[in-house]
Scaffold this motif. Structure first.
Motif, mmCIF file in Angstrom:
data_model
loop_
_atom_site.group_PDB
_atom_site.id
_atom_site.type_symbol
_atom_site.label_atom_id
_atom_site.label_comp_id
_atom_site.label_asym_id
_atom_site.label_seq_id
_atom_site.Cartn_x
_atom_site.Cartn_y
_atom_site.Cartn_z
ATOM 1 N N GLU A 191 31.052 20.067 -35.806
ATOM 2 C CA GLU A 191 31.789 18.990 -35.157
ATOM 3 C C GLU A 191 32.829 18.467 -36.135
ATOM 4 O O GLU A 191 32.504 18.143 -37.278
ATOM 5 C CB GLU A 191 30.868 17.836 -34.743
ATOM 6 N N VAL A 192 34.064 18.385 -35.677
ATOM 7 C CA VAL A 192 35.145 17.853 -36.506
ATOM 8 C C VAL A 192 35.730 16.640 -35.798
ATOM 9 O O VAL A 192 36.055 16.706 -34.606
ATOM 10 C CB VAL A 192 36.236 18.918 -36.754
ATOM 11 N N TRP A 193 35.850 15.561 -36.529
ATOM 12 C CA TRP A 193 36.321 14.294 -35.960
ATOM 13 C C TRP A 193 37.688 13.943 -36.531
ATOM 14 O O TRP A 193 38.058 14.361 -37.627
ATOM 15 C CB TRP A 193 35.326 13.186 -36.274
ATOM 16 N N GLY A 194 38.439 13.153 -35.770
ATOM 17 C CA GLY A 194 39.758 12.724 -36.218
ATOM 18 C C GLY A 194 39.994 11.269 -35.872
ATOM 19 O O GLY A 194 39.271 10.684 -35.055
ATOM 20 N N PRO A 195 40.990 10.642 -36.485
ATOM 21 C CA PRO A 195 41.262 9.228 -36.221
ATOM 22 C C PRO A 195 41.775 8.999 -34.804
ATOM 23 O O PRO A 195 42.411 9.862 -34.210
ATOM 24 C CB PRO A 195 42.335 8.880 -37.267
ATOM 25 N N SER A 196 41.438 7.818 -34.276
ATOM 26 C CA SER A 196 41.927 7.417 -32.957
ATOM 27 C C SER A 196 42.150 5.913 -32.971
ATOM 28 O O SER A 196 41.871 5.237 -33.964
ATOM 29 C CB SER A 196 40.922 7.791 -31.862
#
Length: 253
Positions: A191-196
């Motif tokens: 799982e790769v997360w990014g800013p929001s």
């Protein structure tokens, strides 16, 4: 030991402290220092609470703002979580106390209920019945929390055994049990997360793997793509991994 303050209107804020046996040496001096630190923090909450109250804030607004400000100050200073506790005290033929809670909003709701009883002149018996009801509900919630914690520990043990990892879950990897035939199996995936706008959001997932080292490898490959080409490249790499796994499963490689 315990350091606490009364804010009036039924509410107290408390911070439990460790107690030390005599001749505890350095630990004793550390506890004295900690006690002073907590006392300063509690007094600061009272100071800010009074300031917000004089400015026209309601009790709830003033306490929320005071606690939020002090906790933010501690984070900025790099201090530890003070683990504040809140309790409502009803002075009627002796002190009656609601269950202690770390949830400020729960404490404020309990206070609102007790204030409603006080305003309509409820007697000791009715107030005691309400506090007993709150205590029973609190004990039931604690039992449910303990049950869920036991289930989570059991699942973590099963995950660790099935996926052969030790310690906490590897960063960038998630896992779950799912049905397959008559039983269930565990799979791991990257799982790769990014800013929001709301903080962090899930950017993409890798395919389900039977081995945690494969999921870790997927996470590293996707992050590498993200570092070099941004979020679009990360999603494309995750899609490539999915397609590669599908071809392998179908015997097309």
């Amino acid at each position: 030991l315990e350091t606490w303050l009364s804010l009036g209107c039924l509410m107290s804020v408390r911070r439990p402290l460790r107690s030390c046996p005599p001749m505890a040496g350095r630990r004793s001096s550390e506890d004295v220092s900690e006690a002073i630190d907590w006392h300063i923090m509690i007094v600061r909450i009272k100071q800010l609470f009074d300031e917000h109250s004089r400015a026209g804030c309601s009790f709830d607004e003033a306490l929320r703002a005071a606690v939020e400000s002090v906790l933010a100050e501690r984070v900025k200073e790099g201090s530890s979580d003070p683990r504040l506790r809140f309790v409502n005290e009803y002075m009627l033929a002796g002190g009656l106390f609601t269950p202690v809670t770390r949830d400020l909003e729960a404490a404020l709701r309990r206070r609102a209920g007790l204030e409603a009883l006080r305003r309509r002149g409820a007697g000791h018996k009715e107030v005691l019945a309400e506090i007993r009801r709150l205590s029973a509900a609190s004990e039931a919630a604690q039992e449910e929390q303990a049950r869920l914690a036991a289930i989570l520990r059991h699942h973590l043990k099963d995950f660790s055994k099935a996926l052969r990892w030790q310690g906490p879950r590897p960063e960038g990897v998630n896992a779950a049990f799912h049905s397959e035939g008559p039983g269930s199996v565990v799979s791991a995936w990257a799982e790769v997360w990014g800013p929001s706008d709301d903080g962090l959001a899930l950017l993409c997932r890798g395919p389900r793997r039977r081995r945690v080292d494969e999921a870790i490898s997927d996470a590293e490959v996707i992050r590498s793509a993200q570092d070099s080409g941004g979020d679009v490249a990360a999603r494309q790499e995750a899609r490539r991994l999915y397609e590669q796994q599908m071809r392998s499963s179908a015997g097309l490689n």
